[in-house]
Structure formats: C-alpha cells, structure tokens
Motif scaffolding. Structure first.
Motif, short mmCIF file in Angstrom:
data_model
loop_
_atom_site.label_atom_id
_atom_site.label_comp_id
_atom_site.label_asym_id
_atom_site.label_seq_id
_atom_site.Cartn_x
_atom_site.Cartn_y
_atom_site.Cartn_z
N THR A 291 -6.28 -5.60 -5.15
CA THR A 291 -4.91 -5.86 -4.71
C THR A 291 -4.90 -7.08 -3.82
O THR A 291 -5.58 -7.12 -2.79
N ASN B 282 -3.79 -6.80 -8.96
CA ASN B 282 -2.49 -6.27 -8.57
C ASN B 282 -1.94 -7.26 -7.56
O ASN B 282 -2.36 -7.27 -6.41
N THR C 280 0.28 -6.73 -13.43
CA THR C 280 1.04 -5.95 -12.45
C THR C 280 1.32 -6.81 -11.23
O THR C 280 0.42 -7.34 -10.62
N PHE D 165 0.08 0.08 -4.83
CA PHE D 165 -1.24 -0.22 -5.37
C PHE D 165 -2.41 0.40 -4.60
O PHE D 165 -3.55 0.37 -5.08
#
Length: 245
Positions: free
Chosen positions: A8, A32, A51, A76
């Motif tokens: 992330t 992410n 994403t 996330f």
C-alpha cells in the motif's frame, strides 16, 4: 521492473505532474495506490490501473493526515510506503519575499513532510516496517538565488529525513530522499513559458522527464534499496557539476 504487489503506497501532491506520474507508476507496479491531493484525487484514482483510492489531503492539516491514514487502513490495511511529494514554490529573494509566502512554502514542503512521517509511522509499524521517500531537490543541495523559501525548506527537509531515518530504523522503516534536477513540469517554467533555470549548458542539456525521476523514487521505495536509509539519491543530469565549458 518494480513489483509492489500487495503493498500500500500513499503519494502526496498526487495531482501535480510528478505526482500523477508516480501514482500511475506505482499502480502499474501492482500497488494499492492512495492518491492524496487537495483537489482531483478521486478523478485521478479512477484513471489508474489496478486498485486505487483517492483521498483529499492538504498536507499542512494534521486532521486531514489522520483521516487519510484511517481511510487507507480501512480500505487496504497498513501503509507500506509513503511518498512525500507535495511541494509549493514561490519566487523571491531574502529581501523581497513576504513573510507569509516564506511560511507558506515551509508549511507545505517541511511541516507537511513531518506530519506525513509522524502519521504514517504507526501504520507502518503494524505492517512490520516500511519505506518513506521525501522528494527533495537540487535546491536542497546548493544555493538557489531567488528561491530562498523553497531552498530553505528543502535544506531543512534533509535534516528531517536524517533524523527520522535514525529514529525509525529499529522499526524497520527506511527514510530516504530523491533530489531531482530540473523536471519538465509547470514549476520549472515562468508564466511566459520560459525556463526559470536554463539547462542548455549543463552536462545533460535538457530537463528531466517525470518518468525518469519516478525510476529513482520507485527504487528508493522498493526492497531493492533495503540497505539504504538516511540516503540522498541525486538525479540531476549533472546540474551540480555546473555548466560545461
């Protein structure tokens, strides 16, 4: 080239020229991707591969930082990578720049990065570690006449990076900086379209493409740079060498 699958990544200043490029590159690498900006974040997130999440973020606002991290974790999980990219530039000398303008530049470029680090670090601890990359500048490595506020903020950002690198090392959080030279973005041009800093006389006589700088940023954020913390990565096309005779 880089694989951020399952990671992330939060990018500040994501709606600017470099921020847009960084967001797209991390998304293509499987991250992410959290695109954070004062305006246009949702619209940018909708254009990215994979994403992506858009969050509204004024980096000078502590509550907005807390909200951005909370939304990221809700969507996330913990943050793995923070890219402190948001920046503000005002032209002015030590005598001509107003105090309000000077403070505004430091508030975005320095205080914004401090708030990002202190808000993201607890999230990274949950992930077992992480990487923070501050987007600095050659203006943080040499004199920048006429850009006294910007240069001051970038020199101070070096101190913040090094202090944070030592403080967070035992939490397996690396903190590094990338120092680009002149990038071909609106920040590098005057209102009439002319170059603020002409680059034709330097070793690589052109402005950098944002995608070239993104290569350095993704490297610093990746596990390939796992043995680097407190490091300053220079990507200036030979700017600091001075003009070629």
């Amino acid at each position: 080239m880089f694989d951020f699958t399952g990671k992330t990544v939060l990018v500040t200043g994501a709606s600017g020229a470099l921020g847009t490029t960084l967001s797209a590159r991390f998304a293509r690498a499987g991250a992410n991707t959290v695109v954070a900006a004062r305006t246009g974040a949702d619209e940018l997130a909708a254009t990215l591969d994979g994403t992506a999440l858009g969050v509204r973020l004024d980096v000078t606002d502590e509550q907005q930082w807390a909200d951005a991290i909370a939304r990221t974790e809700e969507r996330f999980g913990p943050v793995d990578v923070l890219i402190n990219n948001a920046a503000y530039l005002r032209v002015g000398t030590t005598e001509s720049i107003s105090l309000d303008e000077f403070r505004q530049v430091l508030d975005t470029n320095l205080t914004g990065a401090l708030l990002g680090i202190r808000t993201a670090a607890p999230s990274m601890r949950k992930a077992g570690g992480g990487a923070i990359v501050n987007i600095n500048s050659v203006a943080g490595l040499t004199a920048a006449p006429g850009l006294v506020a910007y240069s001051s903020s970038k020199w101070a950002l070096r101190g913040l990076m090094r202090a944070a690198a030592k403080e967070l090392a035992r939490d397996h959080i690396r903190v590094n900086s990338v120092h680009p030279g002149i990038i071909g973005t609106p920040l590098a041009h005057a209102p009439d379209g002319s170059e603020i800093v002409p680059v034709g006389g330097f070793a690589i006589p052109r402005q950098a493409d944002p995608d070239e700088i993104a290569d350095f940023v993704l490297f610093a954020a990746s596990d390939r740079a796992r043995f680097a913390t407190g490091s300053e990565i220079l990507a200036d096309g030979g700017f600091l060498l001075g003009p070629v005779a």
